[in-house]
Design a protein around this motif. Sequence first.
Motif, PDB file in Angstrom:
ATOM      1  N   ASN A   1       2.143   6.744   1.810  1.00  0.00           N
ATOM      2  CA  ASN A   1       1.045   5.811   1.898  1.00  0.00           C
ATOM      3  C   ASN A   1       0.078   6.065   0.759  1.00  0.00           C
ATOM      4  N   SER A   2      -0.211   5.045  -0.050  1.00  0.00           N
ATOM      5  CA  SER A   2      -1.083   5.285  -1.208  1.00  0.00           C
ATOM      6  C   SER A   2      -2.440   5.849  -0.781  1.00  0.00           C
ATOM      7  N   ALA A   3      -2.965   5.361   0.348  1.00  0.00           N
ATOM      8  CA  ALA A   3      -4.292   5.807   0.785  1.00  0.00           C
ATOM      9  C   ALA A   3      -4.313   7.316   1.051  1.00  0.00           C
ATOM     10  N   ASP A   4      -3.182   7.861   1.505  1.00  0.00           N
ATOM     11  CA  ASP A   4      -3.130   9.290   1.846  1.00  0.00           C
ATOM     12  C   ASP A   4      -3.190  10.187   0.619  1.00  0.00           C
ATOM     13  N   ILE A   5      -2.732   9.668  -0.527  1.00  0.00           N
ATOM     14  CA  ILE A   5      -2.674  10.561  -1.697  1.00  0.00           C
ATOM     15  C   ILE A   5      -3.788  10.259  -2.701  1.00  0.00           C
ATOM     16  N   LYS A   6      -4.612   9.273  -2.379  1.00  0.00           N
ATOM     17  CA  LYS A   6      -5.657   8.853  -3.315  1.00  0.00           C
ATOM     18  C   LYS A   6      -6.512  10.056  -3.742  1.00  0.00           C
ATOM     19  N   GLY A   7      -6.627  10.257  -5.042  1.00  0.00           N
ATOM     20  CA  GLY A   7      -7.444  11.347  -5.577  1.00  0.00           C
ATOM     21  C   GLY A   7      -6.720  12.694  -5.571  1.00  0.00           C
ATOM     22  N   ARG A   8      -5.506  12.750  -5.001  1.00  0.00           N
ATOM     23  CA  ARG A   8      -4.800  14.037  -4.919  1.00  0.00           C
ATOM     24  C   ARG A   8      -3.489  13.975  -5.686  1.00  0.00           C
TER      25      ARG A   8
ATOM     26  N   LEU B   1       0.588  16.279   4.651  1.00  0.00           N
ATOM     27  CA  LEU B   1       0.838  14.849   4.393  1.00  0.00           C
ATOM     28  C   LEU B   1       2.184  14.447   4.961  1.00  0.00           C
ATOM     29  N   SER B   2       2.222  13.345   5.698  1.00  0.00           N
ATOM     30  CA  SER B   2       3.543  12.919   6.153  1.00  0.00           C
ATOM     31  C   SER B   2       4.065  11.844   5.204  1.00  0.00           C
ATOM     32  N   PHE B   3       5.373  11.817   5.042  1.00  0.00           N
ATOM     33  CA  PHE B   3       5.956  10.816   4.142  1.00  0.00           C
ATOM     34  C   PHE B   3       6.589   9.718   4.982  1.00  0.00           C
ATOM     35  N   GLU B   4       6.853   8.589   4.358  1.00  0.00           N
ATOM     36  CA  GLU B   4       7.371   7.436   5.101  1.00  0.00           C
ATOM     37  C   GLU B   4       8.891   7.313   4.991  1.00  0.00           C
ATOM     38  N   HIS B   5       9.396   7.499   3.775  1.00  0.00           N
ATOM     39  CA  HIS B   5      10.838   7.349   3.541  1.00  0.00           C
ATOM     40  C   HIS B   5      11.274   8.358   2.516  1.00  0.00           C
ATOM     41  N   LEU B   6      12.592   8.580   2.529  1.00  0.00           N
ATOM     42  CA  LEU B   6      13.123   9.604   1.651  1.00  0.00           C
ATOM     43  C   LEU B   6      14.469   9.185   1.075  1.00  0.00           C
TER      44      LEU B   6
ATOM     45  N   GLY C   1       0.788  -1.240   0.000  1.00  0.00           N
ATOM     46  CA  GLY C   1       0.000   0.000   0.000  1.00  0.00           C
ATOM     47  C   GLY C   1       0.812   1.278   0.000  1.00  0.00           C
ATOM     48  N   PHE C   2       2.007   1.251  -0.613  1.00  0.00           N
ATOM     49  CA  PHE C   2       2.797   2.477  -0.697  1.00  0.00           C
ATOM     50  C   PHE C   2       2.919   2.953  -2.143  1.00  0.00           C
ATOM     51  N   SER C   3       3.233   4.237  -2.294  1.00  0.00           N
ATOM     52  CA  SER C   3       3.532   4.798  -3.608  1.00  0.00           C
ATOM     53  C   SER C   3       4.841   5.550  -3.494  1.00  0.00           C
ATOM     54  N   VAL C   4       5.526   5.652  -4.628  1.00  0.00           N
ATOM     55  CA  VAL C   4       6.774   6.416  -4.595  1.00  0.00           C
ATOM     56  C   VAL C   4       6.744   7.500  -5.671  1.00  0.00           C
ATOM     57  N   ILE C   5       7.132   8.682  -5.256  1.00  0.00           N
ATOM     58  CA  ILE C   5       7.257   9.782  -6.222  1.00  0.00           C
ATOM     59  C   ILE C   5       8.750   9.935  -6.499  1.00  0.00           C
ATOM     60  N   ARG C   6       9.128   9.739  -7.763  1.00  0.00           N
ATOM     61  CA  ARG C   6      10.549   9.865  -8.114  1.00  0.00           C
ATOM     62  C   ARG C   6      10.787  11.224  -8.748  1.00  0.00           C
ATOM     63  N   ILE C   7      11.753  11.914  -8.223  1.00  0.00           N
ATOM     64  CA  ILE C   7      12.030  13.264  -8.710  1.00  0.00           C
ATOM     65  C   ILE C   7      13.464  13.307  -9.226  1.00  0.00           C
ATOM     66  N   GLU C   8      13.631  13.784 -10.449  1.00  0.00           N
ATOM     67  CA  GLU C   8      14.975  13.884 -11.007  1.00  0.00           C
ATOM     68  C   GLU C   8      15.225  15.320 -11.382  1.00  0.00           C
ATOM     69  N   LYS C   9      16.358  15.816 -11.017  1.00  0.00           N
ATOM     70  CA  LYS C   9      16.688  17.187 -11.417  1.00  0.00           C
ATOM     71  C   LYS C   9      18.205  17.286 -11.524  1.00  0.00           C
ATOM     72  N   ASP C  10      18.618  17.655 -12.702  1.00  0.00           N
ATOM     73  CA  ASP C  10      20.047  17.762 -12.951  1.00  0.00           C
ATOM     74  C   ASP C  10      20.666  18.750 -11.959  1.00  0.00           C
ATOM     75  N   MET C  11      21.805  18.388 -11.436  1.00  0.00           N
ATOM     76  CA  MET C  11      22.536  19.227 -10.485  1.00  0.00           C
ATOM     77  C   MET C  11      21.783  19.466  -9.172  1.00  0.00           C
ATOM     78  N   MET C  12      20.828  18.574  -8.887  1.00  0.00           N
ATOM     79  CA  MET C  12      20.074  18.702  -7.625  1.00  0.00           C
ATOM     80  C   MET C  12      21.035  18.758  -6.441  1.00  0.00           C
ATOM     81  N   ASN C  13      22.070  17.963  -6.621  1.00  0.00           N
ATOM     82  CA  ASN C  13      23.091  17.809  -5.614  1.00  0.00           C
ATOM     83  C   ASN C  13      23.711  19.133  -5.160  1.00  0.00           C
ATOM     84  N   SER C  14      23.954  20.035  -6.125  1.00  0.00           N
ATOM     85  CA  SER C  14      24.660  21.262  -5.750  1.00  0.00           C
ATOM     86  C   SER C  14      23.707  22.432  -5.506  1.00  0.00           C
TER      87      SER C  14
END
Length: 443
Positions: free
Chosen positions: A347-354, A330-335, A300-313
């Motif tokens: 948690n997928s249930a927390d973001i359902k419809g949003r 919304l609280s997140f579980e892992h990062l 029951g989890f979802s992951v949002i993957r974010i990529e951004k060049d040079m995010m590091n700096s």
Amino acid sequence: MKNLYEVKVAKFGGSSLADAAQMKKCADIIKAEPSRRFVVPSAPGKRFREDVKVTDLLINCFALSAAGGDWLPVFEEVEARYNGMISGLGLELDLSSEFATIKQKLAEGAPRDYVASRGEYLNGRILAAYIGYEFIDAADVIFFDNEGRFDATKTNNFLSDLLAGKENAVIPGFYGSTPDGGIKTFSRGGSDITGAIVARAVMADMYENWTDVSGFMMCDPRIVENPRPIKIVTYRELRELSYMGATVLHEESIFPVKVAGIPINIRNTNRPSDIGTLIVNSTEGFRTDEIITGIAGKKGFSVIRIEKDMMNSETGVAMRVLKVFADIGLSFEHLPSGIDTMCVVINSADIKGREREILGAISKAISPDNLELEGSLALIAVVGRGMAGMPGTASRVFTALAREGINVSMIDQGSSELNIIIGVHEDSFETAIRCIYSEFNHE
Ligand code: ASP
């Protein structure tokens, strides 16, 4: 022989006290060690699968009375259960005036917590009479404040003074009182909390929690057949495992004993010779050689993957992403994060419809190069204090998964080296747990 443990607090759960036969087992356990001086009972639980717990019967009485319905037949079931126990134990005790008081209060519209708490109160009366211990009403020793929050300081001061002068006592679990004299309960399963509070107040050598299982298993027995029992687990490992769904104890019951450094021993009333699981602050002085303590997981989890060049700096990227979640509450579980990537597991249930709203807000906040949402994720925590400084553990976990052709879509290893969290597709959840388990448990 002098007993190693001078003072033990023994809490018995509902199934351990479901009827006279069970109560006899508890009494035998209590009498087997003189150190078991303080006893905290739950209300009678289920005697068989379809049975109803006394607490549920009482809550039902309250609901019926609040709705103007006929609660008396349900209350008569409660009376019958206690009377059956009294006669089954051959006690002289007569609780009819107690029943009359509760019925009177129900008729006058008594609040839910008062009614729900009577299960423990009456059971405590019976147990105390049966084992010949003093009965102490939890309303006189467990205190809540005007807002209904548990008052730990007041309770601990009062209870430790009082119990210092007692040889033994039965203190019912689950409830206490507010300053105006009303009854307040903890959340469901809260007798565990009372047991922990009493253990702390007497600075017990051991808080025994007697239930219907012989402690924690290394993983869910519905997934792995006959998993190995966990003999010893630290509070920190337990936190990781219970966060991932492994439950035997009420979460809040850990705190009072953990701060006092008191170990908890989960024991089985139906198999008292099993040693159960010992929960400790530190395993120093114990012989343990397991690398993995337990494996737990949840779907029951979802992951949002974010990529951004040079995010590091670039500064503040993570902060802006997290602000999106804070702003919408919304609280997140892992990062888990990489050089130019960041994943937010929720948690997928927390973001359902949003989903669109959230992705839109992240886009606006940091203009990522790539942004995707993947659902149907299961998280598995492989937990073990033995992993720290043990090279090759992670490789064994991932090799085992690869052998089964399971794709790992996320990895997060806490800085404590206490756990590895793995994200897999929900369809592979059970197989993944089984193969990790057998990797570390083949004979
Ligand atoms: N009897 C209460 C319940 O069923 C509290 C407990 O058993 O711990 O939730």
